[in-house]
Enzyme design. Structure first.
Site, PDB file in Angstrom:
ATOM      1  N   SER A   1      -9.520   1.692   3.179  1.00 30.17           N
ATOM      2  CA  SER A   1      -8.689   2.520   2.332  1.00 30.17           C
ATOM      3  C   SER A   1      -7.683   1.738   1.505  1.00 30.17           C
ATOM      4  O   SER A   1      -7.146   2.259   0.538  1.00 30.17           O
ATOM      5  CB  SER A   1      -7.949   3.549   3.183  1.00 30.17           C
ATOM      6  OG  SER A   1      -7.084   2.896   4.090  1.00 30.17           O
TER       7      SER A   1
ATOM      8  N   SER B   1      -9.588  -0.913   7.208  1.00 25.67           N
ATOM      9  CA  SER B   1      -9.080  -0.730   5.847  1.00 25.67           C
ATOM     10  C   SER B   1      -8.447  -1.939   5.200  1.00 25.67           C
ATOM     11  O   SER B   1      -8.113  -1.886   4.023  1.00 25.67           O
ATOM     12  CB  SER B   1      -8.068   0.403   5.814  1.00 25.67           C
ATOM     13  OG  SER B   1      -8.755   1.612   5.806  1.00 25.67           O
TER      14      SER B   1
ATOM     15  N   LYS C   1       0.860  -1.193   0.000  1.00 27.72           N
ATOM     16  CA  LYS C   1       0.000   0.000   0.000  1.00 27.72           C
ATOM     17  C   LYS C   1       0.893   1.240   0.000  1.00 27.72           C
ATOM     18  O   LYS C   1       1.960   1.239   0.637  1.00 27.72           O
ATOM     19  CB  LYS C   1      -0.870  -0.035   1.262  1.00 27.72           C
ATOM     20  CG  LYS C   1      -1.851   1.121   1.406  1.00 27.72           C
ATOM     21  CD  LYS C   1      -2.686   0.932   2.667  1.00 27.72           C
ATOM     22  CE  LYS C   1      -3.732   2.011   2.853  1.00 27.72           C
ATOM     23  NZ  LYS C   1      -4.563   1.781   4.042  1.00 27.72           N
TER      24      LYS C   1
HETATM   25  N1  GLN Z   1     -12.933   3.640   6.808  1.00 26.39           N
HETATM   26  C1  GLN Z   1     -12.187   3.976   7.973  1.00 26.39           C
HETATM   27  C2  GLN Z   1     -11.809   5.430   7.920  1.00 26.39           C
HETATM   28  O1  GLN Z   1     -12.133   6.047   6.983  1.00 26.39           O
HETATM   29  C3  GLN Z   1     -10.999   3.091   8.097  1.00 26.39           C
HETATM   30  C4  GLN Z   1      -9.736   3.596   7.560  1.00 26.39           C
HETATM   31  C5  GLN Z   1      -8.564   2.739   7.825  1.00 26.39           C
HETATM   32  O2  GLN Z   1      -8.672   1.663   8.425  1.00 26.39           O
HETATM   33  N2  GLN Z   1      -7.399   3.245   7.446  1.00 26.39           N
HETATM   34  O3  GLN Z   1     -11.214   5.942   8.793  1.00 26.39           O
END
Ligand code: GLN
Length: 475
Positions: free
Chosen positions: A152, A176, A77
């Protein structure tokens, strides 16, 4: 033809001379080109990966021992640093920034002979649930390119889903890794907070962030975890607990005690087809002789607000370092004083969602509001931890959905951030409590899209979590 099923099988084929690492890399780079419209990769390190494959082939053919991830093709990532390679957190503010060191996890992958094939698209600074908040544009779900892959770590998920690498790394601050795995029909695991070093991971919310692993089978995930987990002098939040040899110890066939959260499975936002698939699974586990019982969890309504207060507060502090002076995007606008200069750099560099969260985080930390929001959310976090501990005093695992719905259409939820935040209802609990959790691709929705089951375990119970996952994946 190169066909991949698991690290173990690939290694057997390498040893028998049926394949080599060069062929594997050529296969994946061709596949990445074929699936370019999914927008999963930001950069592909083709020449470099081929060079490394050649070296590994020569080394192996000369009789040198193979590392645990010998020739395993892995994508990262774009928040995980890899020395001398660009890393931007999919943000304009880090455009053209090059890592000056590698994350500990990356160092460990390389020490075990892995091949890093490229870096993957994601939501800017890992903030999002759809991969639509990226300065590189949205990623598309290979199961239906009109739909989001989740976020994400959407690019890392699609890289595995579309067969562009063997495994990939993402990060999971609030889901994410698990939620995109759920949307893409692959496995996504988030280990215990403090199991994998965060050194070299661009921070979103430091008391939540954790590297996670995407793969197609449990032994692969177990092997990667075993390599990258464990104490690191560069991250003092890490546990000193020795890392178990997960792949070697994996045993199935045990009987477990499962809890499921009534409030979660009966939540009005949950898609009925998801609820019924999970209820059926619960029934079949019971029939197989496991203990499976409902438990009350009356805090579900508080977990998303607590998560967004705490993570935005941490993000507002973490992201204050991007001022365009030490590094990051620098405005071309002339004649600004220092304050205006900072403001302009940040206004130009950050995207909308990141700005929203910095403002929200700054607000909840501001004098007069601190106790009402931040302190209270910390208390909620403590209560969630305690309640989770109580459940694990009686049960081995908690079963939950991963997401209330299957993958949504690109653009469907971008207008209403609150609605988007609420969709994190089932994943943020593990990050608030710091426990390990995994998304397992077990089901197909009547709409044709994949979805799965989420299993959570107590802190540092990665081995039983992987064991039960292998068992669940076997049917
Ligand atoms: N969807 C969650 C957020 O927007 C999770 C993001 C993540 O785990 N990096 O914060």
């Amino acid at each position: 033809m190169f066909a991949y099923s698991s690290i173990e099988q690939y290694h057997a084929q390498l040893q028998e001379g049926q394949v080599d690492c060069v062929r594997a890399v050529l296969h994946y780079t061709a596949r990445i080109r074929e699936t370019a419209s999914l927008n999963a990769f930001i950069e592909v390190y083709e020449a470099e990966a081929l060079d490394r494959a050649r070296q590994l082939d020569a080394k192996r053919q000369a009789g040198a021992p193979m590392g645990k991830l010998h020739g395993v093709v892995i994508a990262l990532k774009d928040v995980i640093c890899y020395k001398d390679h660009k890393v931007s957190a999919a943000s304009g503010i880090l455009e053209n920034f090059t890592s000056i060191y590698s994350a500990t996890a990356v160092e460990r992958l390389l020490q075990e002979d892995a091949i890093i094939i490229g870096n993957c698209n994601c939501d800017e600074f890992a903030m999002g649930s759809t991969n639509e908040n990226s300065s590189y544009g949205p990623v598309r779900n290979a199961a239906d390119p009109e739909r989001v892959p989740g976020g994400s770590s959407g690019g890392s998920a699609v890289a595995v889903q579309s067969g562009c690498c063997m495994v990939s790394l993402g990060t999971d601050t609030g889901g994410s890794v698990r939620q995109p795995a759920d949307f893409c029909g692959i496995i996504g695991m988030k280990p215990t907070y403090g199991r994998i070093s965060r050194y070299g991971v661009i921070a979103y919310a430091s008391s939540f962030d954790q590297i996670g692993i995407f793969g197609n089978n449990i032994p692969d995930v177990a092997q990667v975890l075993q390599v990258i987990a464990g104490a690191d002098e560069f991250d003092s939040t890490l546990s000193q607990k020795p890392v178990e040899d997960y792949p070697a110890l994996l045993q199935t066939g045990k009987k477990y005690r499962f809890a499921w959260l009534r409030e979660a499975l009966e939540h009005p936002s949950l898609d009925p087809a998801i609820a019924s698939a999970i209820k059926e699974k619960i029934e079949s586990l019971r029939k197989e002789g496991h203990t499976v019982e409902p438990v009350e969890f009356d805090m579900l309504e508080y977990i998303v607000p607590a998560y967004y207060i705490l993570t935005t507060a941490e993000a507002s502090s973490n992201l204050s370092r991007y001022d365009g002076v030490r590094f990051g995007h620098r405005t071309q606008q002339p004649g600004l004083d220092l304050t205006e200069f900072y403001k302009q750099n940040r206004a130009e560099g950050f995207g909308k969602e990141v700005k929203r969260r910095i403002m929200l985080g700054t607000f909840v930390l501001s004098a007069g509001y601190y106790d009402a929001y931040f302190t209270r959310a910390q208390k909620v976090r403590n209560l969630i931890r305690q309640r989770t501990e109580q459940i694990f005093a009686q049960y081995d695992f908690i079963l939950l959905p991963t997401s209330p719905s299957t993958a949504f259409k690109i653009g469907e939820k971008t207008k209403d951030p609150i609605e988007m935040y609420l969709a994190d209802i089932y994943t943020v609990m593990a990050n608030l409590a710091g426990i390990p959790a995994i998304a397992l691709p077990l089901f197909k929705h009547p709409n044709g899209l994949p979805f799965g089951l989420q299993v959570m375990a107590n802190r540092f119970q990665e081995l039983p979590l992987l064991e039960v996952s292998a068992q669940l994946m076997r049917r």
